[in-house]
Motif scaffolding. Structure first.
Motif, short mmCIF file in Angstrom:
data_model
loop_
_atom_site.label_atom_id
_atom_site.label_comp_id
_atom_site.label_asym_id
_atom_site.label_seq_id
_atom_site.Cartn_x
_atom_site.Cartn_y
_atom_site.Cartn_z
N LYS A 117 0.83 -1.21 0.00
CA LYS A 117 0.00 0.00 0.00
C LYS A 117 0.86 1.26 0.00
O LYS A 117 0.54 2.24 -0.66
CB LYS A 117 -0.91 0.00 1.23
N ARG A 118 1.99 1.19 0.77
CA ARG A 118 2.89 2.35 0.80
C ARG A 118 3.47 2.63 -0.58
O ARG A 118 3.54 3.78 -1.03
CB ARG A 118 4.02 2.09 1.80
N LYS A 119 3.89 1.56 -1.26
CA LYS A 119 4.44 1.73 -2.60
C LYS A 119 3.39 2.25 -3.57
O LYS A 119 3.69 3.08 -4.43
CB LYS A 119 5.02 0.40 -3.10
N GLN A 120 2.16 1.75 -3.44
CA GLN A 120 1.09 2.23 -4.29
C GLN A 120 0.83 3.72 -4.04
O GLN A 120 0.67 4.50 -4.98
CB GLN A 120 -0.19 1.41 -4.03
N THR A 121 0.82 4.08 -2.73
CA THR A 121 0.62 5.49 -2.39
C THR A 121 1.75 6.35 -2.91
O THR A 121 1.54 7.44 -3.45
CB THR A 121 0.50 5.64 -0.86
N GLU A 122 2.99 5.85 -2.74
CA GLU A 122 4.16 6.58 -3.22
C GLU A 122 4.13 6.73 -4.74
O GLU A 122 4.45 7.80 -5.28
CB GLU A 122 5.43 5.85 -2.78
N ARG A 123 3.73 5.65 -5.42
CA ARG A 123 3.65 5.71 -6.87
C ARG A 123 2.59 6.71 -7.32
O ARG A 123 2.81 7.49 -8.26
CB ARG A 123 3.34 4.32 -7.42
N LYS A 124 1.45 6.71 -6.63
CA LYS A 124 0.39 7.66 -6.96
C LYS A 124 0.85 9.09 -6.70
O LYS A 124 0.56 10.00 -7.47
CB LYS A 124 -0.87 7.35 -6.16
N ARG A 125 1.59 9.26 -5.57
CA ARG A 125 2.09 10.60 -5.26
C ARG A 125 3.09 11.07 -6.31
O ARG A 125 3.05 12.23 -6.75
CB ARG A 125 2.78 10.58 -3.89
N GLU A 126 3.99 10.17 -6.74
CA GLU A 126 4.98 10.52 -7.76
C GLU A 126 4.29 10.84 -9.08
O GLU A 126 4.68 11.77 -9.79
CB GLU A 126 5.98 9.39 -7.94
N GLU A 127 3.27 10.06 -9.42
CA GLU A 127 2.54 10.32 -10.66
C GLU A 127 1.82 11.65 -10.59
O GLU A 127 1.80 12.42 -11.56
CB GLU A 127 1.54 9.18 -10.91
N ALA A 128 1.22 11.95 -9.41
CA ALA A 128 0.51 13.22 -9.23
C ALA A 128 1.50 14.39 -9.29
O ALA A 128 1.21 15.42 -9.90
CB ALA A 128 -0.24 13.22 -7.90
N GLU A 129 2.69 14.20 -8.66
CA GLU A 129 3.70 15.25 -8.68
C GLU A 129 4.23 15.47 -10.09
O GLU A 129 4.43 16.62 -10.51
CB GLU A 129 4.85 14.86 -7.75
N LYS A 130 4.44 14.38 -10.81
CA LYS A 130 4.91 14.49 -12.20
C LYS A 130 3.86 15.21 -13.05
O LYS A 130 4.20 16.08 -13.86
CB LYS A 130 5.19 13.10 -12.76
N LYS A 131 2.61 14.85 -12.85
CA LYS A 131 1.53 15.50 -13.59
C LYS A 131 1.46 16.98 -13.25
O LYS A 131 1.26 17.83 -14.13
CB LYS A 131 0.20 14.81 -13.26
N TRP A 132 1.63 17.29 -11.94
CA TRP A 132 1.60 18.68 -11.49
C TRP A 132 2.74 19.47 -12.13
O TRP A 132 2.54 20.60 -12.60
CB TRP A 132 1.72 18.72 -9.98
N LYS A 133 3.95 18.88 -12.16
CA LYS A 133 5.09 19.56 -12.75
C LYS A 133 4.89 19.80 -14.25
O LYS A 133 5.23 20.87 -14.77
CB LYS A 133 6.37 18.75 -12.52
N LEU A 134 4.34 18.80 -14.93
CA LEU A 134 4.07 18.97 -16.37
C LEU A 134 3.05 20.07 -16.60
O LEU A 134 3.18 20.86 -17.54
CB LEU A 134 3.57 17.63 -16.95
N GLU A 135 2.05 20.11 -15.71
CA GLU A 135 1.02 21.14 -15.84
C GLU A 135 1.61 22.53 -15.58
O GLU A 135 1.31 23.49 -16.29
CB GLU A 135 -0.12 20.86 -14.85
#
Length: 227
Positions: free
Chosen positions: A56-74
């Motif tokens: 679950k931690r890895k899933q949360t971390e992956r989601k956070r990284e994906e959200a951060e990457k999306k935020w940076k791209l935006e």
């Protein structure tokens, strides 16, 4: 004589010490085996829970990284769009400045009592001997006075302070070369905040602002500052 009766009750053999001790040892062995089995089960359960938590931690971390990457791209997309709009605005202001402001500055300042008949856009000083370097967007001048005009898309207090430094350098350069003219300052902005407007007028600058297809010049609060 009465017949002799045979008893059907068999005598029960009493357990001896060795038998009892063996039973107790077996019970102890079984309890220890049970304890170990329970410990293995609890260890397995803890490991299973740990793996689930880690998953679950890895899933949360992956989601956070994906959200951060999306935020940076935006943000990067927004930054590029902003720079493109700012570039267009800067070009528009440049056209506004040199297409309309610069040619009319002399006339506008004449109405304010200054006969500054010469207007020079992009005036440079490159004094390598005295290490004095500056660029003036528009220099209005005659034999006695010169007005240094700074043109900005967005006029800020920091840019006004830079213009003060520019005028100080101009005064120093003039003194080194026997130039006795009086120097004044003016600042222009396509967008001017209330604080920047107040600061410019307080520091003795003329303030130039667009007004429809034309522009206005506001004199400083007190006597214009001279360098």
């Amino acid at each position: 004589m009465p017949a002799t009766q045979t008893s059907d009750v068999k005598s029960v053999e009493q357990p001896n010490f060795d038998t009892v001790w063996a039973i107790l040892q077996e019970n102890a062995r079984q309890m220890e085996e049970y304890r170990r089995e329970r410990e293995r089960e609890r260890k397995f359960e803890r490991e299973r829970e740990r793996k689930q938590t880690e998953r679950k931690r890895k899933q949360t971390e992956r989601k956070r990284e994906e959200a951060e990457k999306k935020w940076k791209l935006e943000r990067e997309r927004e930054r590029k769009e902003f720079n493109a709009r700012l570039g267009a605005l800067t070009n528009l202001f440049g056209d506004f400045t040199y297409g309309m402001v610069a040619p009319k500055l002399s006339d506008k300042f004449y109405d304010l009592g200054y006969n500054l008949h010469t207007a020079i856009p992009n005036y440079y000083i490159n004094d390598k001997v005295n290490k004095i370097y500056l660029e003036i967007d528009v220099m209005l001048q005659n034999g006695d006075k010169a007005m240094l005009v700074e043109l900005k898309t967005k006029l800020t207090i920091e840019r006004i302070k830079k213009h003060i430094e520019r005028l100080e350098k101009m005064r120093k350069h003039a003194d080194l070369h026997g130039d006795k003219r009086t120097f004044l300052g003016a600042v222009a902005g396509f967008a001017v905040t209330d604080k920047a407007r107040e600061y410019a007028l307080k520091e003795g600058f003329y303030l130039i602002e667009p007004d429809g297809d034309n522009f206005n010049i506001t004199p400083p609060n007190d006597k214009p500052k001279e360098w």
